[in-house]
Design an enzyme around this catalytic site. Sequence first.
Site, PDB file in Angstrom:
ATOM      1  N   ARG A   1      81.910 -14.936  15.184  1.00  0.00           N
ATOM      2  CA  ARG A   1      81.862 -16.381  15.462  1.00  0.00           C
ATOM      3  C   ARG A   1      83.216 -16.926  15.922  1.00  0.00           C
ATOM      4  O   ARG A   1      83.594 -18.043  15.644  1.00  0.00           O
ATOM      5  CB  ARG A   1      81.309 -17.150  14.256  1.00  0.00           C
ATOM      6  CG  ARG A   1      79.833 -16.894  14.103  1.00  0.00           C
ATOM      7  CD  ARG A   1      79.351 -16.909  12.723  1.00  0.00           C
ATOM      8  NE  ARG A   1      79.962 -15.882  11.923  1.00  0.00           N
ATOM      9  CZ  ARG A   1      79.759 -15.741  10.628  1.00  0.00           C
ATOM     10  NH1 ARG A   1      78.962 -16.571  10.011  1.00  0.00           N
ATOM     11  NH2 ARG A   1      80.346 -14.787   9.955  1.00  0.00           N
TER      12      ARG A   1
ATOM     13  N   LYS B   1      68.030   1.210  38.115  1.00  0.00           N
ATOM     14  CA  LYS B   1      67.284  -0.002  37.726  1.00  0.00           C
ATOM     15  C   LYS B   1      67.392  -1.068  38.797  1.00  0.00           C
ATOM     16  O   LYS B   1      66.468  -1.829  39.024  1.00  0.00           O
ATOM     17  CB  LYS B   1      67.834  -0.584  36.412  1.00  0.00           C
ATOM     18  CG  LYS B   1      67.598   0.277  35.208  1.00  0.00           C
ATOM     19  CD  LYS B   1      68.177  -0.358  33.965  1.00  0.00           C
ATOM     20  CE  LYS B   1      69.685  -0.421  33.953  1.00  0.00           C
ATOM     21  NZ  LYS B   1      70.353   0.888  33.898  1.00  0.00           N
TER      22      LYS B   1
ATOM     23  N   GLN C   1      72.650  -1.105  31.370  1.00  0.00           N
ATOM     24  CA  GLN C   1      72.814   0.128  30.587  1.00  0.00           C
ATOM     25  C   GLN C   1      71.422   0.715  30.254  1.00  0.00           C
ATOM     26  O   GLN C   1      70.526   0.555  31.056  1.00  0.00           O
ATOM     27  CB  GLN C   1      73.671  -0.089  29.321  1.00  0.00           C
ATOM     28  CG  GLN C   1      75.124  -0.381  29.626  1.00  0.00           C
ATOM     29  CD  GLN C   1      75.367  -1.850  29.918  1.00  0.00           C
ATOM     30  OE1 GLN C   1      74.916  -2.710  29.189  1.00  0.00           O
ATOM     31  NE2 GLN C   1      76.085  -2.140  30.972  1.00  0.00           N
TER      32      GLN C   1
ATOM     33  N   THR D   1      79.388   3.319  39.797  1.00  0.00           N
ATOM     34  CA  THR D   1      79.594   2.158  40.676  1.00  0.00           C
ATOM     35  C   THR D   1      80.727   1.285  40.147  1.00  0.00           C
ATOM     36  O   THR D   1      81.469   0.672  40.899  1.00  0.00           O
ATOM     37  CB  THR D   1      78.313   1.280  40.721  1.00  0.00           C
ATOM     38  OG1 THR D   1      77.197   2.126  40.851  1.00  0.00           O
ATOM     39  CG2 THR D   1      78.342   0.279  41.842  1.00  0.00           C
TER      40      THR D   1
ATOM     41  N   ASP E   1      72.482   4.098  34.714  1.00  0.00           N
ATOM     42  CA  ASP E   1      72.602   4.524  36.113  1.00  0.00           C
ATOM     43  C   ASP E   1      71.333   5.184  36.627  1.00  0.00           C
ATOM     44  O   ASP E   1      71.379   6.076  37.475  1.00  0.00           O
ATOM     45  CB  ASP E   1      73.793   5.492  36.297  1.00  0.00           C
ATOM     46  CG  ASP E   1      75.062   4.940  35.697  1.00  0.00           C
ATOM     47  OD1 ASP E   1      75.386   3.788  36.018  1.00  0.00           O
ATOM     48  OD2 ASP E   1      75.710   5.625  34.891  1.00  0.00           O
TER      49      ASP E   1
ATOM     50  N   GLY F   1      76.709  -1.896  37.021  1.00  0.00           N
ATOM     51  CA  GLY F   1      76.941  -2.058  38.452  1.00  0.00           C
ATOM     52  C   GLY F   1      75.855  -1.354  39.223  1.00  0.00           C
ATOM     53  O   GLY F   1      75.395  -0.294  38.819  1.00  0.00           O
ATOM     54  N   HIS F   2      75.398  -1.978  40.265  1.00  0.00           N
ATOM     55  CA  HIS F   2      74.474  -1.262  41.138  1.00  0.00           C
ATOM     56  C   HIS F   2      74.622  -1.721  42.575  1.00  0.00           C
ATOM     57  O   HIS F   2      75.135  -2.795  42.852  1.00  0.00           O
ATOM     58  CB  HIS F   2      73.028  -1.353  40.643  1.00  0.00           C
ATOM     59  CG  HIS F   2      72.505  -2.742  40.542  1.00  0.00           C
ATOM     60  ND1 HIS F   2      72.443  -3.410  39.345  1.00  0.00           N
ATOM     61  CD2 HIS F   2      72.015  -3.572  41.467  1.00  0.00           C
ATOM     62  CE1 HIS F   2      71.942  -4.611  39.562  1.00  0.00           C
ATOM     63  NE2 HIS F   2      71.678  -4.735  40.834  1.00  0.00           N
TER      64      HIS F   2
HETATM   65  P1  IMP Z   1      81.233  -0.181  27.309  1.00  0.00           P
HETATM   66  O1  IMP Z   1      79.867  -0.708  27.543  1.00  0.00           O
HETATM   67  O2  IMP Z   1      82.189  -0.443  28.432  1.00  0.00           O
HETATM   68  O3  IMP Z   1      81.796  -0.584  25.971  1.00  0.00           O
HETATM   69  O4  IMP Z   1      81.112   1.433  27.248  1.00  0.00           O
HETATM   70  C1  IMP Z   1      80.418   2.096  26.195  1.00  0.00           C
HETATM   71  C2  IMP Z   1      79.687   3.313  26.715  1.00  0.00           C
HETATM   72  O5  IMP Z   1      78.613   2.894  27.559  1.00  0.00           O
HETATM   73  C3  IMP Z   1      80.537   4.256  27.567  1.00  0.00           C
HETATM   74  O6  IMP Z   1      80.107   5.588  27.358  1.00  0.00           O
HETATM   75  C4  IMP Z   1      80.200   3.835  28.988  1.00  0.00           C
HETATM   76  O7  IMP Z   1      80.415   4.878  29.919  1.00  0.00           O
HETATM   77  C5  IMP Z   1      78.739   3.491  28.845  1.00  0.00           C
HETATM   78  N1  IMP Z   1      78.278   2.514  29.842  1.00  0.00           N
HETATM   79  C6  IMP Z   1      78.509   1.190  29.858  1.00  0.00           C
HETATM   80  N2  IMP Z   1      77.921   0.613  30.918  1.00  0.00           N
HETATM   81  C7  IMP Z   1      77.282   1.582  31.578  1.00  0.00           C
HETATM   82  C8  IMP Z   1      76.465   1.601  32.750  1.00  0.00           C
HETATM   83  O8  IMP Z   1      76.185   0.584  33.380  1.00  0.00           O
HETATM   84  N3  IMP Z   1      75.996   2.817  33.114  1.00  0.00           N
HETATM   85  C9  IMP Z   1      76.237   3.945  32.408  1.00  0.00           C
HETATM   86  N4  IMP Z   1      76.982   3.971  31.306  1.00  0.00           N
HETATM   87  C10 IMP Z   1      77.511   2.804  30.891  1.00  0.00           C
END
Ligand code: IMP
Length: 450
Positions: free
Chosen positions: A142, A16, A248, A323, A13, A40-41
């Site tokens: 797989r 990016k 991420q 988001t 967040d 998400g953005h």
């Molecule tokens: P997952 O990716 O849904 O499995 O979540 C794993 C961890 O990554 C959690 O702590 C989420 O809050 C964090 N996370 C996943 N996607 C994002 C993102 O786009 N922004 C911030 N944190 C994220």
Amino acid sequence: MPGLVIVGAQWGDEGKGKVTDLLAEKADLIVRFQGGNNAGHTIVRDGEEFKFHLIPSGILYTGKTCAIGNGVVLDPRILLEEIDGLRRRGVDMSNLRISANAHLIMPYHVLLDTAGELKLGKLSLGTTRRGIGPCYADKALRLGIRVQDLLDEKILRTKIRTALEPKQQALRELSVQRRKLRKEAGEGDREAAGQAIGSSPDPRLDLHTMTEEHLSYGHRLEPHIADTARLCWDALDAGRTAIFEGAQATLLDLDHGTYPFVTSSNPIAGAATIGAGIGPADIDEVWGVAKAYATRVGAGPFPTELSDGAGRHMLERGHEYGTTTGRERRCGWIDLVALRYAVRINSMSALAITKLDVLSGIGPLKVAVRYRSREGALLDRFPYHQSILHGATPEYEELPGFDAEIGDCREPSDLPAEARAFLDYVAEFVGVPVRLVGVGPGREQVVWLA
Ligand code: IMP
């Protein structure tokens, strides 16, 4: 900059999307290389707001190819919703390409993600519950279903059948614990718990229904399905500029982040090679994006987290709500120990610092420059050991703050001297130049630095 990778340098967040959007102006090809609709953005263009989860925001430019690489996990229903939504608003989708090798998030992945989180209770990771972890797990096992499988009924049905069996068993086992889970789940989780592990057979898990539904998705996605690695090679070999966009961020990296509080893919720059199908030598520049402070959603260590007025200020002034899930983000001071780690592990060549305007009015500004361990040892480097990181408290350097509003600054000389000194301190500490600074949510609210 023919091959440019953009990565998150903190816990996600960082903005990016906006940085990619600005740099995409000079690019011919924009490729997402990992993650899924956990990201998400929001992009604001000419006063219109666009929300993206899977499609590179470069699609808003005419004539640029936007690709979803093989390293992405995509939920075809969500992707089609995103395509339809953009099309309705007049966006030309003919330049969207989807890797035939990308893996699909299936309905059972979403159910397993939710059920798994509920089962973990207090130990849950705080995932986005979009099925990301279970989908990447199936890829490694797989048992995954790929975009190309949508185009062959026989293969699709066989693969779904093979993948479905262990899921049904796992979900059945979880349903045995249903009553316990329901009791333990908080108010907001009850409905999700019911959906994830309901007592009657879930229609979404019916082999026939799922196969038919996915064949229809395949039919609709077919014009976009392509060999996206080849698209990258062709662009790079012709000297055109390609941007590889990570989702991420570094500290959520499966291998190098704060495991197990991470996502299930590798958001660091090196993963662009695997997730897009390019070689390491195709990467010419790596830009890291970091906020002028730090945020984190979900559970896990966050040494500079604040629970005071400054943290509240960051949350409110920075609109720190997810988001994708709408969750409140945890806020804290910028952590230069963690940022220097991100610079090294990504071979970062430049930094974009976003949301500098949020720091206006909360001086003096703090920057974490080392940690102290529970035993009192000083740590200059980001600890690799989970227990040490969990017990680390930050030590800060204090820098003078600024009270002026900076949303209208466009040139470095427009910025207050204290804001420039803050940026210089960060750049000097982590060893890479700050090239771009965000001073407000608008696309034009940026200052380019030499
Ligand atoms: P997952 O990716 O849904 O499995 O979540 C794993 C961890 O990554 C959690 O702590 C989420 O809050 C964090 N996370 C996943 N996607 C994002 C993102 O786009 N922004 C911030 N944190 C994220």
